[in-house]
Design a protein around this motif. Structure first.
Motif, PDB file in Angstrom:
ATOM      1  N   ALA A   1     108.755 -21.836   3.070  1.00 24.07           N
ATOM      2  CA  ALA A   1     108.569 -22.032   4.507  1.00 24.07           C
ATOM      3  C   ALA A   1     109.806 -22.655   5.138  1.00 24.07           C
ATOM      4  O   ALA A   1     110.462 -23.518   4.538  1.00 24.07           O
ATOM      5  CB  ALA A   1     107.354 -22.922   4.763  1.00 24.07           C
ATOM      6  N   GLU A   2     110.108 -22.215   6.359  1.00 20.15           N
ATOM      7  CA  GLU A   2     111.227 -22.754   7.128  1.00 20.15           C
ATOM      8  C   GLU A   2     110.760 -22.924   8.574  1.00 20.15           C
ATOM      9  O   GLU A   2     109.923 -22.167   9.058  1.00 20.15           O
ATOM     10  CB  GLU A   2     112.429 -21.806   7.062  1.00 20.15           C
ATOM     11  CG  GLU A   2     112.829 -21.450   5.628  1.00 20.15           C
ATOM     12  CD  GLU A   2     113.910 -20.386   5.547  1.00 20.15           C
ATOM     13  OE1 GLU A   2     114.510 -20.065   6.593  1.00 20.15           O
ATOM     14  OE2 GLU A   2     114.156 -19.877   4.440  1.00 20.15           O
ATOM     15  N   ALA A   3     111.323 -23.915   9.269  1.00 19.74           N
ATOM     16  CA  ALA A   3     110.885 -24.178  10.636  1.00 19.74           C
ATOM     17  C   ALA A   3     112.029 -24.727  11.470  1.00 19.74           C
ATOM     18  O   ALA A   3     112.930 -25.397  10.955  1.00 19.74           O
ATOM     19  CB  ALA A   3     109.707 -25.156  10.640  1.00 19.74           C
ATOM     20  N   SER A   4     111.974 -24.429  12.780  1.00 18.89           N
ATOM     21  CA  SER A   4     112.945 -24.943  13.738  1.00 18.89           C
ATOM     22  C   SER A   4     112.221 -25.357  15.008  1.00 18.89           C
ATOM     23  O   SER A   4     111.212 -24.758  15.393  1.00 18.89           O
ATOM     24  CB  SER A   4     113.996 -23.880  14.110  1.00 18.89           C
ATOM     25  OG  SER A   4     114.753 -23.464  13.007  1.00 18.89           O
ATOM     26  N   ALA A   5     112.766 -26.377  15.676  1.00 19.62           N
ATOM     27  CA  ALA A   5     112.292 -26.773  17.002  1.00 19.62           C
ATOM     28  C   ALA A   5     113.501 -27.142  17.837  1.00 19.62           C
ATOM     29  O   ALA A   5     114.436 -27.786  17.341  1.00 19.62           O
ATOM     30  CB  ALA A   5     111.332 -27.960  16.906  1.00 19.62           C
ATOM     31  N   GLY A   6     113.507 -26.712  19.091  1.00 20.21           N
ATOM     32  CA  GLY A   6     114.620 -27.021  19.977  1.00 20.21           C
ATOM     33  C   GLY A   6     114.129 -27.304  21.384  1.00 20.21           C
ATOM     34  O   GLY A   6     113.256 -26.593  21.898  1.00 20.21           O
ATOM     35  N   LEU A   7     114.667 -28.337  22.015  1.00 21.92           N
ATOM     36  CA  LEU A   7     114.308 -28.709  23.379  1.00 21.92           C
ATOM     37  C   LEU A   7     115.559 -28.647  24.249  1.00 21.92           C
ATOM     38  O   LEU A   7     116.593 -29.232  23.908  1.00 21.92           O
ATOM     39  CB  LEU A   7     113.726 -30.122  23.414  1.00 21.92           C
ATOM     40  CG  LEU A   7     113.285 -30.630  24.791  1.00 21.92           C
ATOM     41  CD1 LEU A   7     112.088 -29.838  25.303  1.00 21.92           C
ATOM     42  CD2 LEU A   7     112.965 -32.118  24.729  1.00 21.92           C
ATOM     43  N   PHE A   8     115.478 -27.935  25.369  1.00 21.29           N
ATOM     44  CA  PHE A   8     116.591 -27.834  26.306  1.00 21.29           C
ATOM     45  C   PHE A   8     116.625 -29.091  27.173  1.00 21.29           C
ATOM     46  O   PHE A   8     115.790 -29.263  28.060  1.00 21.29           O
ATOM     47  CB  PHE A   8     116.437 -26.599  27.197  1.00 21.29           C
ATOM     48  CG  PHE A   8     116.705 -25.296  26.502  1.00 21.29           C
ATOM     49  CD1 PHE A   8     117.829 -24.550  26.823  1.00 21.29           C
ATOM     50  CD2 PHE A   8     115.836 -24.811  25.532  1.00 21.29           C
ATOM     51  CE1 PHE A   8     118.086 -23.340  26.194  1.00 21.29           C
ATOM     52  CE2 PHE A   8     116.078 -23.605  24.900  1.00 21.29           C
ATOM     53  CZ  PHE A   8     117.213 -22.867  25.227  1.00 21.29           C
ATOM     54  N   LEU A   9     117.603 -29.974  26.917  1.00 20.92           N
ATOM     55  CA  LEU A   9     117.758 -31.155  27.766  1.00 20.92           C
ATOM     56  C   LEU A   9     118.268 -30.756  29.142  1.00 20.92           C
ATOM     57  O   LEU A   9     117.899 -31.339  30.165  1.00 20.92           O
ATOM     58  CB  LEU A   9     118.713 -32.148  27.120  1.00 20.92           C
ATOM     59  CG  LEU A   9     118.270 -32.725  25.777  1.00 20.92           C
ATOM     60  CD1 LEU A   9     119.294 -33.747  25.285  1.00 20.92           C
ATOM     61  CD2 LEU A   9     116.887 -33.349  25.859  1.00 20.92           C
TER      62      LEU A   9
ATOM     63  N   ILE B   1     120.973 -28.140  24.090  1.00 19.18           N
ATOM     64  CA  ILE B   1     119.739 -28.060  23.315  1.00 19.18           C
ATOM     65  C   ILE B   1     119.821 -29.038  22.152  1.00 19.18           C
ATOM     66  O   ILE B   1     120.854 -29.109  21.468  1.00 19.18           O
ATOM     67  CB  ILE B   1     119.520 -26.642  22.761  1.00 19.18           C
ATOM     68  CG1 ILE B   1     119.674 -25.606  23.873  1.00 19.18           C
ATOM     69  CG2 ILE B   1     118.173 -26.502  22.077  1.00 19.18           C
ATOM     70  CD1 ILE B   1     120.516 -24.432  23.475  1.00 19.18           C
ATOM     71  N   VAL B   2     118.748 -29.779  21.914  1.00 18.60           N
ATOM     72  CA  VAL B   2     118.666 -30.645  20.743  1.00 18.60           C
ATOM     73  C   VAL B   2     117.471 -30.205  19.913  1.00 18.60           C
ATOM     74  O   VAL B   2     116.482 -29.680  20.437  1.00 18.60           O
ATOM     75  CB  VAL B   2     118.531 -32.133  21.127  1.00 18.60           C
ATOM     76  CG1 VAL B   2     119.768 -32.613  21.858  1.00 18.60           C
ATOM     77  CG2 VAL B   2     117.282 -32.380  21.959  1.00 18.60           C
ATOM     78  N   GLY B   3     117.561 -30.417  18.599  1.00 16.62           N
ATOM     79  CA  GLY B   3     116.447 -29.985  17.776  1.00 16.62           C
ATOM     80  C   GLY B   3     116.581 -30.388  16.328  1.00 16.62           C
ATOM     81  O   GLY B   3     117.531 -31.080  15.928  1.00 16.62           O
TER      82      GLY B   3
END
Length: 283
Positions: free
Chosen positions: A208-216, A221-223
């Motif tokens: 399993a692999e996962a990513s999360a990113g939030l556009f400041l 983008i930070v994540g």
């Protein structure tokens, strides 16, 4: 041969520059260390470049990861065709540092990704993510030396994966949010740099692999990312990988990603962690 393949992909991305550019900024992701469109460690369901369903887009990238014991350089290019199919190529060079002085391990990776369903950005009224299936064909050019000595069973392999990506344009605090999950069917040791399979296991397993990113902002983008890995070689334990990143996408032609990578134990070196830099040009 690897130079011929690389320049072919690079020329295709340059030729596509007059055709592409209709998608929203950052919707091609940064470039994953194995050449696919996505985060630094994890491929996403998004297709590289900014081409729409009527366009061809592309990108070229350079990535460098440094840890106290080792360093990895990855260069390559990708072409996105009609926002449906992605073709990619990456060449990796892994410096073994003082573990084996003056020695590098080289690996070539050819990638194919096909969007199967949905649109991560424009299907805002649906919960279903964009889904893509991909495959990476890996060839370790130095398998007969260090990987074999460590107990690796193969120098070439094929890794299929399935990725699901969703972008919420009106996410937390009114900012855009990206979530991605990927399942990879693999028996790679350290991404294939130390070969494939070993004395503890020579069959592919789902990881399993996962990513999360939030556009400041619209361009920052930070994540975080997480990637589960195998532990096939009894001589050295292999840990899972993770990173925390910030990406700057000032326009549709250039992006830069900085990250802190946590790679755990690699060969005879424990607690391998350090900076990650990736530059990408989009067309």
């Amino acid at each position: 041969m690897q130079r011929i393949v690389f320049y072919l992909f690079l020329n295709l991305t340059l030729l596509s520059s007059a055709l592409a550019g209709g998608r929203l900024p950052a919707t091609g992701g940064v470039t994953q260390i194995e050449g696919a469109g996505g985060g630094g460690l994890v491929p996403w369901a998004l297709i590289s470049g900014y081409g729409t369903r009527d366009e061809v887009g592309g990108s070229a990238f350079y990535t460098r990861v440094n840890t106290p014991g080792f360093s990895l350089t990855s260069v390559g290019a990708a072409v996105g065709v009609f926002d449906r199919v992605e073709l990619s190529f990456a060449h990796q060079s892994f410096d073994l540092g003082d573990t084996v002085p003056n020695t590098h391990i080289g690996q070539n990776i050819l990638g194919l990704k096909v969007k199967l369903y949905g649109d991560a950005v424009f299907d805002q009224d649906r919960l279903c993510p964009q889904i893509a299936a991909g495959v990476m064909v890996k060839r370790n050019h130095d398998y007969d030396f260090v990987p074999t000595l460590l107990g690796a069973m193969h120098g070439n392999d094929v890794e299929p994966y399935l990725a699901a990506t969703k972008v919420w344009l009106n996410g937390p605090f009114g900012r855009s949010l990206l979530l991605n999950g990927t399942l990879r069917y693999t028996r790679a040791n350290q991404f294939g740099i130390l070969g494939f399979g070993g004395d503890r296991g020579d069959t592919r397993k789902l990881r399993a692999e996962a990513s999360a990113g939030l556009f400041l902002t619209d361009s920052v983008i930070v994540g975080v990312e997480y990637r589960q890995k195998n532990d096939n070689l009894s001589v050295f334990k292999e840990d899972n990988a993770a990173d925390a990143y910030v990406a700057w996408v000032p326009n549709k032609h250039f992006s830069v990603a900085l990250a802190h990578a946590e790679l755990g134990n690699i060969a005879n070196k424990k607690r391998q962690r350090g900076p990650y830099l990736s530059l990408k040009a989009d067309y």
